[in-house]
Scaffold this motif. Sequence first.
Motif, short mmCIF file in Angstrom:
data_model
loop_
_atom_site.label_atom_id
_atom_site.label_comp_id
_atom_site.label_asym_id
_atom_site.label_seq_id
_atom_site.Cartn_x
_atom_site.Cartn_y
_atom_site.Cartn_z
N ILE A 20 37.69 35.62 48.07
CA ILE A 20 39.10 35.74 47.70
C ILE A 20 39.39 37.17 47.23
CG2 ILE A 20 38.87 34.98 45.31
CD1 ILE A 20 41.54 33.57 45.57
N SER A 21 38.41 37.82 46.61
CA SER A 21 38.60 39.21 46.21
C SER A 21 38.75 40.12 47.42
CB SER A 21 37.43 39.68 45.35
OG SER A 21 37.39 38.99 44.12
N SER A 22 38.03 39.80 48.49
CA SER A 22 38.17 40.60 49.71
C SER A 22 39.54 40.41 50.35
CB SER A 22 37.07 40.24 50.71
OG SER A 22 37.32 38.99 51.35
N LEU A 23 40.26 39.36 49.93
CA LEU A 23 41.62 39.09 50.41
C LEU A 23 42.68 39.62 49.45
CD1 LEU A 23 40.96 35.43 51.60
CD2 LEU A 23 41.37 37.40 53.08
N GLY A 24 42.24 40.27 48.37
CA GLY A 24 43.20 40.93 47.48
C GLY A 24 43.48 40.26 46.17
N LEU A 25 42.84 39.13 45.87
CA LEU A 25 43.05 38.43 44.60
C LEU A 25 41.70 38.12 43.96
CD1 LEU A 25 45.82 35.78 45.41
CD2 LEU A 25 46.11 37.91 44.15
N ARG A 26 41.71 37.94 42.64
CA ARG A 26 40.52 37.46 41.95
C ARG A 26 40.67 35.97 41.70
NH1 ARG A 26 36.88 40.98 39.66
NH2 ARG A 26 35.71 39.06 39.44
N SER A 27 39.58 35.28 41.62
CA SER A 27 39.61 33.85 41.33
C SER A 27 40.26 33.59 39.98
CB SER A 27 38.19 33.28 41.35
OG SER A 27 38.17 31.94 40.93
N THR A 28 39.83 34.35 38.94
CA THR A 28 40.36 34.19 37.59
C THR A 28 40.95 35.52 37.13
OG1 THR A 28 38.63 32.57 37.12
CG2 THR A 28 39.83 33.46 35.24
N ASN A 29 42.14 35.48 36.60
CA ASN A 29 42.82 36.68 36.12
C ASN A 29 42.36 37.05 34.71
OD1 ASN A 29 44.53 36.89 38.45
ND2 ASN A 29 45.73 35.18 37.63
N PRO A 30 42.64 38.29 34.27
CA PRO A 30 42.22 38.70 32.92
C PRO A 30 42.77 37.82 31.80
CG PRO A 30 42.82 40.63 34.22
CD PRO A 30 43.19 39.43 35.04
N GLY A 81 34.01 30.91 31.86
CA GLY A 81 32.86 30.05 32.13
C GLY A 81 33.29 28.66 32.58
N ILE A 82 34.35 28.15 31.95
CA ILE A 82 34.88 26.84 32.38
C ILE A 82 35.44 26.95 33.79
CG2 ILE A 82 36.60 25.06 31.88
CD1 ILE A 82 36.45 25.93 28.94
N ALA A 83 36.15 28.05 34.07
CA ALA A 83 36.72 28.24 35.40
C ALA A 83 35.62 28.27 36.46
CB ALA A 83 37.54 29.53 35.44
N ARG A 84 34.55 29.01 36.19
CA ARG A 84 33.46 29.09 37.16
C ARG A 84 32.84 27.71 37.40
NH1 ARG A 84 32.62 34.30 34.57
NH2 ARG A 84 31.39 33.34 32.91
N ALA A 85 32.64 26.98 36.32
CA ALA A 85 32.04 25.65 36.46
C ALA A 85 32.94 24.72 37.27
CB ALA A 85 31.76 25.06 35.09
#
Length: 488
Positions: free
Chosen positions: A274-284, A448-452
Amino acid sequence: MKNKNATWRMLVALLLVLGLIAAACGSDDDEDTSMSGDAAPASDAGADDDGDADDGAGADDGAGADNDGDAADGDADEPAEDAEPALISDECPIPNPEENVEIDVIGWEFPIVVQYADELEECAEGNYTFNVQFLDSAQATEQMNLDLATGNPNFEIIQASNNVIGELANQGYLYPLNDLIEKYRDQFDLDQVDPAFLEMGSVDGNIYTIPMVSNTLHTFYNQAIFDELGVEVPDTFDELFDLCPVLQDAGYDTAYGMRLSSPSSWYIHFDSVISSLGLRSTNPDGTTNWETPEALEAVNILVRILEECSPLNGSYSVDDVQAGLQTAEIPLGYLWASRAGAMDDPEASTVVGDIAYAPALGSTPGGVRGAPAYIDGYAIPMNTRVDPELIFLAILAATDLESMNAAAEFGLVTRADATNPNAPRNALAAATSLVEGRGADSPHPAAGIARAKIGEALLTILDGVSPEDALAAAQAAYIAEATEQGLL
């Protein structure tokens, strides 16, 4: 926290400097030296152990003589207890404790980490005892969490990557190292550890690890097979999907080896794509981008890799992908940079010299590559039963210049002045993936919750759940738990 872009510009600059130094030295293998660097000859750096070993040893030799004959040396008025303690050895240049210090270590095994464990063992020549336990990464992480949650941990050193460091630090489980780093900064020349790597092991300005391995994922391929078939290594996912049927028609059932068998592998690969498509999975700020068209496209790319390149990727471990490349059963794969040294190990590989390396794939030419940035390092649990300074000294001895020079034979290390002429051949591919990739995982307390949750949900795709339903389930589970914990 420092600005992420500024941090990675610093890393880019470091890599460029190291590349220029390597070129000036006229190396036969630019890829090896461009990452390991030749800022100072290893023989010169190792000779004086950063200057501290010689000083300490000299002081100790004099103190030893005083014990039996103060007057003869003219030091009768100097109390013996004021003398500097003896250093353990040149390989372990730290004071030898008066009593035995037993340290239990937990982590997961790959070649460069085994080397660091061996460096720890050098201190066992003194009054240190080390009990090193290696599990696979998932089991080790689970065991760490269980042990730390007791509040009275059994382990004195944990090996962890930056995402795990962040999760544990946010829970108050790790001992901050800032004061100890300042105390020993000059003695162990800790400014040679790049600030970008230190930041990856930090939370809210507190440093929790001495980074010892720099790692990413990138492309491995069998050059001999590619030459025989007359094909080129892919640079984008579209090029991969054009190539996979060609490799399968040539008899390679797994055209592209990639681990998609665990929640952690799904979240790492999803975040990278998704980062290669211009977005991050989780925002700051802890929000996610899982309900976007880019998220669905990223998951569909991973599903296509399963369906068009190898359904076995849903059962492969990292070791399986590595072994497939080492035996020419897999001609092309996406593997951790730290596994490159194993490709040329004659005791484990039948394709020594045949494996070549390329940067990680991207969605568009010249765009962000689907590669994460990770470090591995040693950290100290909070409430450890051993004096944290004694543990920290052992970690410093295992990660000093002499130790990193040895470790650089097996992978990318984190000291700018470390070098090894036998470094793996993937340095350029790994460096390109790091600089042009997505960067490190989010340090947000809820990350960490998001990754899980995203990993657990996407894994259900192997059981027939649709990408849309998996993403929706991940979003609902994440919002519920992060909100319950007061993190959103």
